[in-house]
Enzyme design. Sequence first.
Site, mmCIF file in Angstrom:
data_model
loop_
_atom_site.group_PDB
_atom_site.id
_atom_site.type_symbol
_atom_site.label_atom_id
_atom_site.label_comp_id
_atom_site.label_asym_id
_atom_site.label_seq_id
_atom_site.Cartn_x
_atom_site.Cartn_y
_atom_site.Cartn_z
ATOM 1 N N ARG A 59 55.477 -15.533 -13.088
ATOM 2 C CA ARG A 59 54.702 -14.463 -13.741
ATOM 3 C C ARG A 59 54.625 -14.653 -15.256
ATOM 4 O O ARG A 59 53.676 -14.188 -15.887
ATOM 5 C CB ARG A 59 55.299 -13.102 -13.402
ATOM 6 C CG ARG A 59 54.870 -12.621 -12.030
ATOM 7 C CD ARG A 59 55.440 -11.264 -11.729
ATOM 8 N NE ARG A 59 54.738 -10.648 -10.610
ATOM 9 C CZ ARG A 59 55.165 -9.570 -9.977
ATOM 10 N NH1 ARG A 59 56.290 -8.989 -10.331
ATOM 11 N NH2 ARG A 59 54.462 -9.067 -8.973
ATOM 12 N N LYS A 93 58.908 -3.755 5.864
ATOM 13 C CA LYS A 93 58.526 -2.436 6.385
ATOM 14 C C LYS A 93 57.080 -2.337 6.848
ATOM 15 O O LYS A 93 56.155 -2.683 6.100
ATOM 16 C CB LYS A 93 58.735 -1.387 5.302
ATOM 17 C CG LYS A 93 60.183 -1.049 5.058
ATOM 18 C CD LYS A 93 60.207 0.064 4.070
ATOM 19 C CE LYS A 93 61.558 0.717 3.935
ATOM 20 N NZ LYS A 93 61.516 1.635 2.793
ATOM 21 N N GLY A 118 54.682 -11.068 -5.040
ATOM 22 C CA GLY A 118 55.759 -11.665 -5.800
ATOM 23 C C GLY A 118 56.717 -12.428 -4.904
ATOM 24 O O GLY A 118 57.090 -13.576 -5.195
HETATM 25 C C1 3PG Z 1 55.612 -5.879 -8.566
HETATM 26 O O1 3PG Z 1 56.623 -6.553 -8.627
HETATM 27 O O2 3PG Z 1 55.024 -5.654 -7.486
HETATM 28 C C2 3PG Z 1 55.012 -5.351 -9.821
HETATM 29 O O3 3PG Z 1 55.646 -5.876 -10.946
HETATM 30 C C3 3PG Z 1 55.054 -3.846 -9.811
HETATM 31 O O4 3PG Z 1 56.381 -3.408 -9.771
HETATM 32 P P1 3PG Z 1 56.717 -2.005 -9.130
HETATM 33 O O5 3PG Z 1 56.476 -2.159 -7.644
HETATM 34 O O6 3PG Z 1 58.164 -1.741 -9.459
HETATM 35 O O7 3PG Z 1 55.803 -0.986 -9.726
#
Ligand code: 3PG
Length: 399
Positions: free
Chosen positions: A41, A206, A356
Amino acid sequence: MSVRALDDLLAEGVSGRRVLVRADLNVPLDKQSGSIADDGRIRAVLPTLTALRDAGARVVVCSHLGRPKGSPDPQYSLAPVAARLGELLGADVRFATDTVGESAGAAVDALGDGDVALLENLRFNAGETSKDAAERGAFADQLAALAEAYVDDAFGAVHRKHASVYDVPARLPHVAGRLVLREVEVLSKLTGEPERPYVVVLGGSKVSDKLAVIEALLPKVDKLLIGGGMCFTFLKAQGHEVGTSLLEKEMIATCRDLLDRAEGRIMLPVDVVAAAAFAPDAGHDTVAADAIPANRLGLDIGPRSVAAFAEVIGSARTLFWNGPMGVFEMPAFAAGTRGVAEAITKVDGFTVVGGGDSAAAVRALGLDESSFGHISTGGGASLEYLEGKTLPGIAALEN
Ligand code: 3PG
Ligand code: MG
Protein backbone atom coordinates in the site's frame (compact mmCIF):
# COMPACT_ATOMS: atom_id res chain seq x y z
CA MET A 1 -16.97 8.76 -12.32
CA SER A 2 -16.63 12.41 -13.19
CA VAL A 3 -14.03 13.86 -10.94
CA ARG A 4 -11.07 16.14 -11.39
CA ALA A 5 -7.81 14.27 -11.62
CA LEU A 6 -4.36 14.89 -10.21
CA ASP A 7 -3.21 16.07 -13.65
CA ASP A 8 -5.78 18.89 -13.55
CA LEU A 9 -4.30 20.09 -10.29
CA LEU A 10 -0.77 19.78 -11.62
CA ALA A 11 -1.76 21.78 -14.69
CA GLU A 12 -2.87 24.64 -12.45
CA GLY A 13 0.58 24.63 -10.89
CA VAL A 14 1.26 23.42 -7.37
CA SER A 15 4.78 24.70 -6.85
CA GLY A 16 5.10 26.03 -3.32
CA ARG A 17 1.50 25.02 -2.48
CA ARG A 18 0.67 22.75 0.42
CA VAL A 19 -1.22 19.69 -0.81
CA LEU A 20 -2.89 17.27 1.60
CA VAL A 21 -2.83 13.69 0.29
CA ARG A 22 -5.14 11.16 1.93
CA ALA A 23 -3.38 7.82 1.45
CA ASP A 24 -4.28 4.36 2.71
CA LEU A 25 -1.06 3.38 4.46
CA ASN A 26 -2.91 0.82 6.59
CA VAL A 27 -0.25 -1.85 6.13
CA PRO A 28 -0.11 -5.16 7.96
CA LEU A 29 2.40 -5.14 10.80
CA ASP A 30 4.31 -8.15 12.05
CA LYS A 31 2.74 -9.10 15.38
CA GLN A 32 6.04 -9.87 17.12
CA SER A 33 8.38 -7.19 15.83
CA GLY A 34 5.90 -4.47 14.86
CA SER A 35 7.72 -4.07 11.55
CA ILE A 36 5.88 -3.65 8.25
CA ALA A 37 4.90 -7.10 6.94
CA ASP A 38 3.84 -5.92 3.48
CA ASP A 39 4.52 -2.48 2.03
CA GLY A 40 2.31 -2.82 -1.04
CA ARG A 41 0.00 0.00 0.00
CA ILE A 42 2.94 2.35 0.53
CA ARG A 43 4.37 1.56 -2.89
CA ALA A 44 0.95 2.03 -4.49
CA VAL A 45 0.79 5.70 -3.56
CA LEU A 46 4.31 6.59 -4.77
CA PRO A 47 3.27 7.69 -8.29
CA THR A 48 0.99 10.39 -6.88
CA LEU A 49 3.52 11.55 -4.31
CA THR A 50 6.33 11.65 -6.85
CA ALA A 51 4.26 13.62 -9.35
CA LEU A 52 3.45 16.20 -6.67
CA ARG A 53 7.06 16.44 -5.49
CA ASP A 54 8.34 16.83 -9.03
CA ALA A 55 5.89 19.68 -9.50
CA GLY A 56 7.27 21.40 -6.39
CA ALA A 57 4.31 20.83 -4.09
CA ARG A 58 4.73 20.73 -0.31
CA VAL A 59 3.21 17.34 0.31
CA VAL A 60 1.34 16.57 3.53
CA VAL A 61 0.38 12.90 3.70
CA CYS A 62 -2.25 11.53 6.09
CA SER A 63 -3.58 8.01 6.71
CA HIS A 64 -5.13 5.69 9.24
CA LEU A 65 -3.46 2.53 10.52
CA GLY A 66 -5.47 -0.21 12.19
CA ARG A 67 -8.46 0.62 14.32
CA PRO A 68 -7.36 2.67 17.35
CA LYS A 69 -10.28 4.03 19.33
CA GLY A 70 -10.05 7.78 18.76
CA SER A 71 -7.02 8.49 20.94
CA PRO A 72 -3.27 7.90 20.61
CA ASP A 73 -2.25 4.24 20.86
CA PRO A 74 1.46 3.63 20.23
CA GLN A 75 1.00 0.20 18.61
CA TYR A 76 -0.79 1.97 15.74
CA SER A 77 1.74 4.75 15.23
CA LEU A 78 2.59 5.57 11.62
CA ALA A 79 6.23 6.22 12.59
CA PRO A 80 7.51 2.98 10.97
CA VAL A 81 5.53 3.84 7.84
CA ALA A 82 7.20 7.27 7.67
CA ALA A 83 10.59 5.57 7.71
CA ARG A 84 9.63 3.12 4.98
CA LEU A 85 8.03 5.83 2.87
CA GLY A 86 11.26 7.82 3.12
CA GLU A 87 13.29 4.82 1.93
CA LEU A 88 10.97 4.23 -1.01
CA LEU A 89 10.94 7.90 -2.03
CA GLY A 90 14.66 8.26 -1.46
CA ALA A 91 13.93 11.42 0.52
CA ASP A 92 13.45 12.53 4.10
CA VAL A 93 9.88 12.25 5.30
CA ARG A 94 9.18 14.56 8.19
CA PHE A 95 6.97 12.73 10.71
CA ALA A 96 4.50 14.66 12.86
CA THR A 97 3.80 13.01 16.21
CA ASP A 98 0.24 14.31 16.16
CA THR A 99 -2.30 14.74 13.37
CA VAL A 100 -3.49 18.34 13.57
CA GLY A 101 -1.64 19.66 16.61
CA GLU A 102 1.62 21.50 17.23
CA SER A 103 3.84 18.84 15.73
CA ALA A 104 1.76 18.70 12.55
CA GLY A 105 1.80 22.48 12.25
CA ALA A 106 5.57 22.59 12.68
CA ALA A 107 6.17 19.77 10.20
CA VAL A 108 4.04 21.48 7.57
CA ASP A 109 5.65 24.89 8.17
CA ALA A 110 9.10 23.37 7.75
CA LEU A 111 8.32 21.87 4.33
CA GLY A 112 10.24 23.18 1.36
CA ASP A 113 9.06 22.76 -2.23
CA GLY A 114 9.03 19.05 -3.11
CA ASP A 115 9.28 17.95 0.53
CA VAL A 116 7.03 15.39 2.20
CA ALA A 117 5.58 15.18 5.72
CA LEU A 118 3.48 12.37 7.19
CA LEU A 119 0.96 13.12 9.93
CA GLU A 120 0.33 10.70 12.80
CA ASN A 121 -2.61 8.26 12.53
CA LEU A 122 -5.87 10.01 11.67
CA ARG A 123 -7.78 7.63 13.95
CA PHE A 124 -5.95 8.94 17.02
CA ASN A 125 -8.62 11.65 16.74
CA ALA A 126 -12.24 10.82 17.60
CA GLY A 127 -13.46 13.22 14.91
CA GLU A 128 -12.04 11.07 12.09
CA THR A 129 -14.53 8.22 12.34
CA SER A 130 -17.34 9.96 14.23
CA LYS A 131 -20.91 9.35 13.08
CA ASP A 132 -21.69 12.88 14.20
CA ALA A 133 -21.27 15.20 11.21
CA ALA A 134 -20.41 18.20 13.40
CA GLU A 135 -17.67 16.33 15.24
CA ARG A 136 -16.26 15.03 11.96
CA GLY A 137 -16.54 18.49 10.45
CA ALA A 138 -14.59 20.10 13.29
CA PHE A 139 -11.73 17.66 12.73
CA ALA A 140 -11.97 18.14 8.96
CA ASP A 141 -11.62 21.91 9.50
CA GLN A 142 -8.34 21.33 11.31
CA LEU A 143 -7.03 18.98 8.63
CA ALA A 144 -8.07 21.28 5.80
CA ALA A 145 -6.32 24.21 7.49
CA LEU A 146 -3.00 22.45 6.92
CA ALA A 147 -3.21 22.68 3.12
CA GLU A 148 -4.51 24.53 0.08
CA ALA A 149 -5.58 21.52 -1.98
CA TYR A 150 -6.61 17.91 -1.36
CA VAL A 151 -5.78 14.72 -3.24
CA ASP A 152 -7.59 11.49 -2.42
CA ASP A 153 -5.35 8.55 -3.22
CA ALA A 154 -6.69 6.27 -0.47
CA PHE A 155 -8.67 3.83 -2.56
CA GLY A 156 -8.77 1.32 0.32
CA ALA A 157 -10.69 3.85 2.43
CA VAL A 158 -13.13 5.38 -0.10
CA HIS A 159 -15.96 3.29 1.36
CA ARG A 160 -15.56 5.02 4.74
CA LYS A 161 -17.57 8.14 5.56
CA HIS A 162 -14.69 9.53 7.57
CA ALA A 163 -13.52 13.12 8.03
CA SER A 164 -10.35 12.77 5.94
CA VAL A 165 -12.20 10.95 3.17
CA TYR A 166 -15.61 12.59 3.08
CA ASP A 167 -15.51 15.98 4.84
CA VAL A 168 -12.12 17.42 3.88
CA PRO A 169 -12.88 17.46 0.12
CA ALA A 170 -15.87 19.67 0.87
CA ARG A 171 -13.45 22.21 2.34
CA LEU A 172 -10.61 22.27 -0.21
CA PRO A 173 -10.16 22.11 -3.98
CA HIS A 174 -10.03 18.35 -4.50
CA VAL A 175 -8.87 15.80 -7.06
CA ALA A 176 -8.47 12.03 -7.36
CA GLY A 177 -4.93 10.70 -7.24
CA ARG A 178 -3.37 8.25 -9.67
CA LEU A 179 -4.15 5.17 -7.58
CA VAL A 180 -7.82 6.01 -7.06
CA LEU A 181 -8.22 6.69 -10.79
CA ARG A 182 -6.54 3.43 -11.78
CA GLU A 183 -8.50 1.34 -9.29
CA VAL A 184 -11.82 2.74 -10.46
CA GLU A 185 -10.87 2.30 -14.11
CA VAL A 186 -10.00 -1.36 -13.56
CA LEU A 187 -12.90 -2.27 -11.28
CA SER A 188 -15.41 -0.59 -13.58
CA LYS A 189 -14.52 -3.25 -16.18
CA LEU A 190 -15.96 -5.83 -13.79
CA THR A 191 -19.21 -3.97 -13.23
CA GLY A 192 -19.77 -3.36 -16.94
CA GLU A 193 -19.88 -6.27 -19.39
CA PRO A 194 -17.07 -8.60 -18.35
CA GLU A 195 -15.88 -11.10 -20.91
CA ARG A 196 -17.23 -14.58 -20.10
CA PRO A 197 -16.82 -16.94 -18.41
CA TYR A 198 -16.73 -14.55 -15.44
CA VAL A 199 -15.54 -16.39 -12.34
CA VAL A 200 -15.38 -14.96 -8.82
CA VAL A 201 -13.43 -16.61 -6.00
CA LEU A 202 -14.39 -15.54 -2.48
CA GLY A 203 -12.76 -16.49 0.78
CA GLY A 204 -12.25 -14.95 4.16
CA SER A 205 -13.86 -15.72 7.43
CA LYS A 206 -17.39 -14.37 7.45
CA VAL A 207 -20.41 -14.83 5.20
CA SER A 208 -22.00 -11.79 6.82
CA ASP A 209 -19.15 -9.58 5.52
CA LYS A 210 -19.56 -10.92 1.99
CA LEU A 211 -23.33 -11.30 1.81
CA ALA A 212 -23.95 -8.06 -0.05
CA VAL A 213 -21.30 -8.78 -2.64
CA ILE A 214 -22.54 -12.34 -3.12
CA GLU A 215 -26.06 -11.00 -3.68
CA ALA A 216 -24.80 -8.44 -6.16
CA LEU A 217 -22.55 -10.84 -8.06
CA LEU A 218 -24.80 -13.89 -8.20
CA PRO A 219 -26.83 -12.69 -11.18
CA LYS A 220 -23.66 -11.66 -13.04
CA VAL A 221 -21.16 -14.48 -12.62
CA ASP A 222 -20.86 -17.81 -14.37
CA LYS A 223 -19.30 -19.42 -11.30
CA LEU A 224 -18.79 -18.32 -7.71
CA LEU A 225 -16.18 -20.39 -5.87
CA ILE A 226 -16.33 -20.17 -2.09
CA GLY A 227 -13.52 -21.16 0.28
CA GLY A 228 -12.07 -19.79 3.50
CA GLY A 229 -13.81 -19.76 6.86
CA MET A 230 -17.10 -18.75 5.31
CA CYS A 231 -17.47 -22.00 3.36
CA PHE A 232 -18.44 -23.88 6.53
CA THR A 233 -21.70 -22.01 6.94
CA PHE A 234 -22.52 -22.98 3.35
CA LEU A 235 -21.54 -26.62 3.98
CA LYS A 236 -23.76 -26.60 7.06
CA ALA A 237 -26.58 -25.17 4.93
CA GLN A 238 -26.14 -28.20 2.66
CA GLY A 239 -26.77 -30.40 5.68
CA HIS A 240 -23.16 -31.37 6.49
CA GLU A 241 -21.63 -31.40 9.94
CA VAL A 242 -18.70 -29.00 10.20
CA GLY A 243 -17.20 -29.97 13.57
CA THR A 244 -15.80 -26.96 15.41
CA SER A 245 -15.18 -24.99 12.21
CA LEU A 246 -16.10 -21.34 11.99
CA LEU A 247 -19.88 -21.19 11.73
CA GLU A 248 -22.33 -18.30 11.56
CA LYS A 249 -25.49 -20.00 12.76
CA GLU A 250 -27.70 -17.03 12.00
CA MET A 251 -26.54 -17.12 8.38
CA ILE A 252 -27.35 -20.78 7.64
CA ALA A 253 -30.82 -20.08 6.27
CA THR A 254 -29.45 -17.24 4.13
CA CYS A 255 -26.78 -19.55 2.70
CA ARG A 256 -29.42 -22.17 1.91
CA ASP A 257 -31.44 -19.56 0.05
CA LEU A 258 -28.35 -18.40 -1.88
CA LEU A 259 -27.53 -21.97 -2.87
CA ASP A 260 -31.09 -22.48 -4.11
CA ARG A 261 -31.07 -19.32 -6.15
CA ALA A 262 -27.58 -19.96 -7.54
CA GLU A 263 -28.82 -23.05 -9.41
CA GLY A 264 -25.42 -24.70 -9.34
CA ARG A 265 -23.32 -21.61 -9.94
CA ILE A 266 -21.96 -21.60 -6.38
CA MET A 267 -19.16 -24.13 -5.96
CA LEU A 268 -18.00 -25.25 -2.52
CA PRO A 269 -14.95 -27.26 -1.43
CA VAL A 270 -15.26 -31.06 -1.70
CA ASP A 271 -12.53 -31.65 0.88
CA VAL A 272 -11.00 -29.66 3.72
CA VAL A 273 -7.91 -29.75 5.91
CA ALA A 274 -9.35 -30.43 9.35
CA ALA A 275 -7.19 -29.63 12.37
CA ALA A 276 -7.32 -30.47 16.07
CA ALA A 277 -6.87 -26.80 17.02
CA PHE A 278 -6.33 -23.33 15.58
CA ALA A 279 -2.55 -23.51 15.84
CA PRO A 280 0.37 -23.72 13.39
CA ASP A 281 1.47 -27.11 14.73
CA ALA A 282 -1.99 -28.64 15.25
CA GLY A 283 -2.49 -32.22 14.07
CA HIS A 284 -4.51 -32.25 10.84
CA ASP A 285 -5.87 -34.48 8.06
CA THR A 286 -7.60 -33.96 4.78
CA VAL A 287 -11.21 -35.13 5.01
CA ALA A 288 -14.21 -35.03 2.71
CA ALA A 289 -16.24 -31.85 3.14
CA ASP A 290 -19.22 -33.94 4.25
CA ALA A 291 -17.19 -35.89 6.82
CA ILE A 292 -15.56 -33.33 9.11
CA PRO A 293 -15.09 -35.00 12.53
CA ALA A 294 -17.03 -33.43 15.42
CA ASN A 295 -13.87 -32.37 17.28
CA ARG A 296 -12.02 -30.86 14.32
CA LEU A 297 -12.09 -27.53 12.54
CA GLY A 298 -11.43 -26.84 8.89
CA LEU A 299 -8.49 -24.46 8.35
CA ASP A 300 -7.97 -24.81 4.60
CA ILE A 301 -9.57 -26.28 1.51
CA GLY A 302 -8.16 -29.65 0.47
CA PRO A 303 -6.26 -30.73 -2.67
CA ARG A 304 -9.30 -32.14 -4.50
CA SER A 305 -11.04 -28.80 -4.01
CA VAL A 306 -7.98 -26.94 -5.27
CA ALA A 307 -7.98 -29.11 -8.40
CA ALA A 308 -11.70 -28.58 -8.98
CA PHE A 309 -11.45 -24.83 -8.38
CA ALA A 310 -8.36 -24.62 -10.62
CA GLU A 311 -10.25 -26.21 -13.48
CA VAL A 312 -13.02 -23.60 -13.31
CA ILE A 313 -10.51 -20.80 -12.80
CA GLY A 314 -8.61 -22.01 -15.87
CA SER A 315 -11.71 -21.57 -18.02
CA ALA A 316 -12.27 -17.94 -16.96
CA ARG A 317 -11.83 -14.94 -19.23
CA THR A 318 -12.57 -12.54 -16.37
CA LEU A 319 -11.77 -13.36 -12.77
CA PHE A 320 -12.06 -11.55 -9.45
CA TRP A 321 -10.56 -12.99 -6.28
CA ASN A 322 -11.08 -11.73 -2.73
CA GLY A 323 -10.15 -13.54 0.45
CA PRO A 324 -7.80 -16.38 1.33
CA MET A 325 -8.95 -20.02 1.10
CA GLY A 326 -7.49 -20.92 4.48
CA VAL A 327 -5.23 -19.73 7.27
CA PHE A 328 -2.37 -19.07 4.83
CA GLU A 329 -0.27 -17.37 7.51
CA MET A 330 0.30 -20.88 8.94
CA PRO A 331 2.30 -22.98 6.43
CA ALA A 332 0.30 -26.14 7.20
CA PHE A 333 -2.87 -24.38 6.00
CA ALA A 334 -1.52 -22.34 3.08
CA ALA A 335 -1.78 -24.85 0.23
CA GLY A 336 -5.37 -23.98 -0.68
CA THR A 337 -4.68 -20.26 -1.03
CA ARG A 338 -1.45 -20.96 -2.88
CA GLY A 339 -3.10 -23.42 -5.26
CA VAL A 340 -5.93 -21.03 -6.09
CA ALA A 341 -3.55 -18.10 -6.50
CA GLU A 342 -1.30 -20.10 -8.81
CA ALA A 343 -4.28 -21.13 -10.91
CA ILE A 344 -5.25 -17.47 -11.21
CA THR A 345 -1.78 -16.55 -12.48
CA LYS A 346 -2.36 -18.90 -15.44
CA VAL A 347 -5.71 -17.45 -16.51
CA ASP A 348 -5.80 -16.34 -20.13
CA GLY A 349 -7.90 -13.27 -19.49
CA PHE A 350 -8.40 -10.36 -17.12
CA THR A 351 -7.71 -11.08 -13.44
CA VAL A 352 -8.19 -8.82 -10.44
CA VAL A 353 -7.10 -9.54 -6.89
CA GLY A 354 -9.08 -7.46 -4.42
CA GLY A 355 -8.41 -7.00 -0.79
CA GLY A 356 -5.57 -6.22 1.51
CA ASP A 357 -5.40 -9.84 2.72
CA SER A 358 -5.43 -11.46 -0.72
CA ALA A 359 -2.86 -9.00 -2.02
CA ALA A 360 -0.66 -9.62 1.00
CA ALA A 361 -1.12 -13.38 0.48
CA VAL A 362 0.09 -13.08 -3.11
CA ARG A 363 3.29 -11.46 -1.91
CA ALA A 364 3.72 -13.57 1.23
CA LEU A 365 3.49 -16.73 -0.88
CA GLY A 366 6.19 -15.36 -3.15
CA LEU A 367 3.98 -15.23 -6.25
CA ASP A 368 4.85 -12.90 -9.08
CA GLU A 369 2.62 -9.84 -8.78
CA SER A 370 2.94 -9.10 -12.47
CA SER A 371 1.16 -12.34 -13.39
CA PHE A 372 -2.09 -10.84 -12.09
CA GLY A 373 -3.93 -8.27 -14.19
CA HIS A 374 -4.49 -5.94 -11.26
CA ILE A 375 -3.93 -6.17 -7.53
CA SER A 376 -6.32 -3.81 -5.79
CA THR A 377 -5.27 -2.03 -2.62
CA GLY A 378 -8.88 -2.04 -1.49
CA GLY A 379 -10.52 -4.81 0.50
CA GLY A 380 -13.90 -3.57 1.67
CA ALA A 381 -13.63 -0.75 -0.86
CA SER A 382 -13.29 -3.05 -3.88
CA LEU A 383 -16.15 -5.24 -2.66
CA GLU A 384 -18.45 -2.26 -2.10
CA TYR A 385 -17.50 -0.92 -5.51
CA LEU A 386 -18.51 -4.25 -7.09
CA GLU A 387 -21.76 -4.17 -5.10
CA GLY A 388 -22.55 -0.96 -6.94
CA LYS A 389 -22.75 1.07 -3.75
CA THR A 390 -22.12 4.78 -3.65
CA LEU A 391 -18.71 5.17 -2.08
CA PRO A 392 -18.56 8.25 0.18
CA GLY A 393 -14.98 9.08 -0.80
CA ILE A 394 -15.78 9.00 -4.52
CA ALA A 395 -19.04 10.89 -4.07
CA ALA A 396 -17.19 13.61 -2.18
CA LEU A 397 -14.76 14.02 -5.08
CA GLU A 398 -17.64 14.27 -7.55
CA ASN A 399 -19.18 17.26 -5.74
C1 3PG B 1 -8.68 -1.68 4.81
O1 3PG B 1 -7.71 -2.22 5.30
O2 3PG B 1 -9.63 -2.32 4.32
C2 3PG B 1 -8.72 -0.19 4.73
O3 3PG B 1 -7.50 0.37 5.10
C3 3PG B 1 -9.86 0.33 5.57
O4 3PG B 1 -9.64 0.00 6.91
P1 3PG B 1 -10.88 -0.17 7.88
O5 3PG B 1 -11.60 -1.42 7.43
O6 3PG B 1 -10.31 -0.29 9.26
O7 3PG B 1 -11.76 1.04 7.73
MG1 MG C 1 -10.70 -3.80 6.23
